[in-house]
Motif scaffolding. Structure first.
Motif, PDB file in Angstrom:
ATOM      1  N   LEU A 207     -28.579  25.197   2.349  1.00 19.70           N
ATOM      2  CA  LEU A 207     -28.591  26.661   2.211  1.00 19.70           C
ATOM      3  C   LEU A 207     -29.974  27.188   1.821  1.00 19.70           C
ATOM      4  N   LEU A 208     -30.873  26.304   1.352  1.00 17.69           N
ATOM      5  CA  LEU A 208     -32.210  26.730   0.960  1.00 17.69           C
ATOM      6  C   LEU A 208     -33.173  26.754   2.151  1.00 17.69           C
ATOM      7  N   GLU A 209     -32.763  26.263   3.285  1.00 19.03           N
ATOM      8  CA  GLU A 209     -33.623  26.245   4.467  1.00 19.03           C
ATOM      9  C   GLU A 209     -33.632  27.616   5.147  1.00 19.03           C
ATOM     10  N   ASN A 210     -34.841  28.020   5.616  1.00 20.19           N
ATOM     11  CA  ASN A 210     -34.934  29.243   6.401  1.00 20.19           C
ATOM     12  C   ASN A 210     -34.480  29.004   7.827  1.00 20.19           C
TER      13      ASN A 210
ATOM     14  N   ALA B  93     -36.267  28.878  -5.840  1.00 19.45           N
ATOM     15  CA  ALA B  93     -35.758  29.967  -6.685  1.00 19.45           C
ATOM     16  C   ALA B  93     -35.600  31.254  -5.893  1.00 19.45           C
ATOM     17  N   ASP B  94     -36.611  31.577  -5.024  1.00 20.35           N
ATOM     18  CA  ASP B  94     -36.531  32.801  -4.233  1.00 20.35           C
ATOM     19  C   ASP B  94     -35.483  32.671  -3.128  1.00 20.35           C
ATOM     20  N   ARG B  95     -35.417  31.512  -2.525  1.00 21.42           N
ATOM     21  CA  ARG B  95     -34.460  31.300  -1.445  1.00 21.42           C
ATOM     22  C   ARG B  95     -33.006  31.260  -1.956  1.00 21.42           C
TER      23      ARG B  95
ATOM     24  N   LEU C 174     -28.703  27.680  -9.248  1.00 20.50           N
ATOM     25  CA  LEU C 174     -29.700  26.711  -8.801  1.00 20.50           C
ATOM     26  C   LEU C 174     -29.989  25.735  -9.928  1.00 20.50           C
ATOM     27  N   VAL C 175     -29.792  24.449  -9.681  1.00 20.90           N
ATOM     28  CA  VAL C 175     -30.008  23.424 -10.699  1.00 20.90           C
ATOM     29  C   VAL C 175     -31.054  22.433 -10.193  1.00 20.90           C
ATOM     30  N   GLU C 176     -31.628  21.705 -11.145  1.00 14.93           N
ATOM     31  CA  GLU C 176     -32.659  20.713 -10.816  1.00 14.93           C
ATOM     32  C   GLU C 176     -32.320  19.389 -11.473  1.00 14.93           C
ATOM     33  N   GLY C 177     -32.515  18.294 -10.720  1.00 17.09           N
ATOM     34  CA  GLY C 177     -32.250  16.971 -11.245  1.00 17.09           C
ATOM     35  C   GLY C 177     -32.996  15.915 -10.466  1.00 17.09           C
ATOM     36  N   HIS C 178     -32.581  14.662 -10.650  1.00 13.46           N
ATOM     37  CA  HIS C 178     -33.218  13.534  -9.987  1.00 13.46           C
ATOM     38  C   HIS C 178     -32.156  12.694  -9.296  1.00 13.46           C
TER      39      HIS C 178
ATOM     40  N   LYS D 185     -40.343  19.676   3.207  1.00 11.86           N
ATOM     41  CA  LYS D 185     -39.512  19.515   1.992  1.00 11.86           C
ATOM     42  C   LYS D 185     -40.197  20.125   0.775  1.00 11.86           C
ATOM     43  N   ASP D 186     -41.501  19.899   0.594  1.00  6.17           N
ATOM     44  CA  ASP D 186     -42.189  20.399  -0.602  1.00  6.17           C
ATOM     45  C   ASP D 186     -42.184  21.925  -0.636  1.00  6.17           C
ATOM     46  N   THR D 187     -42.346  22.573   0.518  1.00  2.61           N
ATOM     47  CA  THR D 187     -42.333  24.036   0.569  1.00  2.61           C
ATOM     48  C   THR D 187     -40.953  24.574   0.203  1.00  2.61           C
ATOM     49  N   VAL D 188     -39.920  23.946   0.733  1.00  2.00           N
ATOM     50  CA  VAL D 188     -38.553  24.397   0.434  1.00  2.00           C
ATOM     51  C   VAL D 188     -38.265  24.252  -1.049  1.00  2.00           C
ATOM     52  N   MET D 189     -38.672  23.149  -1.631  1.00  2.00           N
ATOM     53  CA  MET D 189     -38.406  22.935  -3.064  1.00  2.00           C
ATOM     54  C   MET D 189     -39.213  23.908  -3.926  1.00  2.00           C
ATOM     55  N   ALA D 190     -40.448  24.217  -3.518  1.00  2.00           N
ATOM     56  CA  ALA D 190     -41.286  25.134  -4.293  1.00  2.00           C
ATOM     57  C   ALA D 190     -40.746  26.555  -4.238  1.00  2.00           C
ATOM     58  N   GLU D 191     -40.167  26.974  -3.110  1.00  2.00           N
ATOM     59  CA  GLU D 191     -39.651  28.333  -2.955  1.00  2.00           C
ATOM     60  C   GLU D 191     -38.132  28.391  -3.194  1.00  2.00           C
TER      61      GLU D 191
END
Length: 435
Positions: free
Chosen positions: A397-400, A417-419, A330-334, A409-415
């Motif tokens: 792949l991060l979507e439930n 790491a767990d997803r 899992l990576v993070e960028g802009h 979108k904000d909930t998916v991005m916040a969770e």
């Protein structure tokens, strides 16, 4: 004497008187017979000598034919020897048989091998058997040592062909080069400018007599058997081989900048002259200040044939960043750029592609509907290609549930790491089904 003549001419009683008065004539007859016997003896000896010579010539012809047949591998029937001439003199009255000189017996029993020297143990002593055996022999019957033959060829084979690496011993030196014994009929000569990479100021110190060195043959032997050799060419060959291996492994190497020109900077790598274009420098606008500094670079082009060695500092940074990444991470960028086919995400020195097909599982009408320029993005790495500098990203792949990013979108991005743990399991299943 007159009285004697008168006595001979007298018709009566003259015979008795003459016999008593003159010596007998028998000695003249004996002398005449002796000369005739001498002539007959000499004639006999001449005929016998001719017969012996004819027999020897015929025997020599037989042996020559046998030798030619053995050498050519074919049996050639020897010519029949001509019959020896019979003596023309009458038979010896004392022996009752033709006269035979003792020397004739000695010659008639001798062969050409007897005349030349001791015979082979495999040859027969009888002339007829020796001739037939010599005629029937083939090349394979003769003694032949293949190892000795090959050794003789190797001993006379020219030493040192162009491009060959040989080991030799320093045996002499001149002001313009070094003589090295490489096992040929003449030593190899190494010119001063071929004695190594860089400048060598003291040849005697660098190449003392008796030093064993490895050299590359750059020119084959001349009429005197001498070849031209080089330590420098061998060192360059080894350097190119090592650099190609480093390129193949995708290594990042450290180089020292030795100079600059309008297009970039030059550097030294394994004794080779490399070039870094300004566009491949992190500080390309002020590249003159890089002289003397050490830079981490990766390979853009390695070509020993054209002697081109092009390097890149920017690719080295990318390669170093790639070494920190792996599939499923899992990576993070802009968002750095928005294209019709997807988004380019800046991951800190390198960028990854978030294709439009893997942004969300729902129906996407516009890319900006989810992410806009400059937005923070968390995504999974699904593919890495360091050779081409490509990174494939995925947020779907991060979507439930499909389309969750469009509304939460904000909930998916916040969770994220767990997803990501669940998403990795999905990736592994996909890899196993694809394999």
């Amino acid at each position: 004497m007159a009285g004697t003549e008168r006595q001979i001419s007298r018709p009566d009683g003259g015979k008795g008187a003459t016999s008593s008065a003159q010596p007998p004539r028998k000695p003249l007859q004996v002398m005449h017979i002796s000369k005739r016997e001498e002539q007959e003896r000499l004639r006999k000896e001449a005929e016998q000598a001719r017969a012996a010579a004819d027999a020897a010539a015929a025997r020599a012809e037989e042996l020559e034919q046998a030798a030619l047949a053995a050498e050519g591998g074919k049996a050639v029937a020897p010519k029949a020897p001509s019959a020896p001439r019979a003596p023309q003199s009458p038979a010896d009255p004392a022996a009752g048989a033709p006269f035979r000189d003792p020397d004739d017996d000695d010659l008639a029993g001798m062969t050409m091998a007897d005349l030349l020297g001791p015979a082979d143990s495999n040859r027969q002593s009888k002339p007829s058997n020796a001739a037939s055996a010599a005629v029937s022999r083939s090349v394979d019957d003769f003694d032949f040592d293949e190892d000795a033959f090959l050794a003789a060829l190797d001993a006379n084979e020219p030493v040192g062909t162009t491009g060959e690496v040989v080991t030799g011993t320093v045996i002499g030196m001149e002001s313009d080069g070094v003589y090295v014994d490489i096992g040929g009929k003449a030593p190899g000569f190494m010119p001063k400018n071929e004695c190594g990479l860089g400048v060598i100021t003291n040849l005697k110190e660098r190449f003392p007599k008796g030093l064993e060195i490895e050299v590359l043959v750059t020119r084959e032997q001349n009429a005197d058997g001498m070849v031209t050799i080089s330590c420098r060419a061998l060192a360059l060959r080894k350097s190119w081989d090592k650099v190609r291996e480093l390129e193949k492994e995708g290594k990042v190497v450290q180089v020292k900048v030795t100079g600059f020109n309008r297009g970039g900077v030059t550097c030294d790598l394994e004794g080779l002259r490399g070039f870094i274009p300004r566009s491949q420098l992190q500080e390309g606008e002020n590249h003159e200040s890089l002289v003397g500094k050490t830079l981490g670079v990766a390979f853009l082009e390695v070509n020993p044939e054209t002697r081109k060695l092009v390097l890149s500092e920017k690719r080295a940074a990318t390669a170093a960043r790639f070494s920190e990444l792996e599939v499923g991470q899992l990576v993070e960028g802009h968002v750095a750029a928005i294209k019709p086919y997807g988004l380019f995400i800046d991951l800190g020195g390198i960028s990854g592609l978030l294709h439009q097909s893997v942004i969300t599982g729902g129906s996407l009408r516009s890319l900006r509907e989810v992410f806009d320029h400059g937005d923070a993005v968390k995504a999974l790495i699904t593919e890495l290609d360091p050779g081409r500098g490509r990174i494939a990203l995925n947020t779907a792949l991060l979507e439930n549930q499909p389309g969750e990013l469009l509304v939460e979108k904000d909930t998916v991005m916040a969770e994220a790491a767990d997803r990501a743990n669940r998403a990795r399991n999905v990736l592994r299943q996909q890899e196993q089904s694809a394999g």
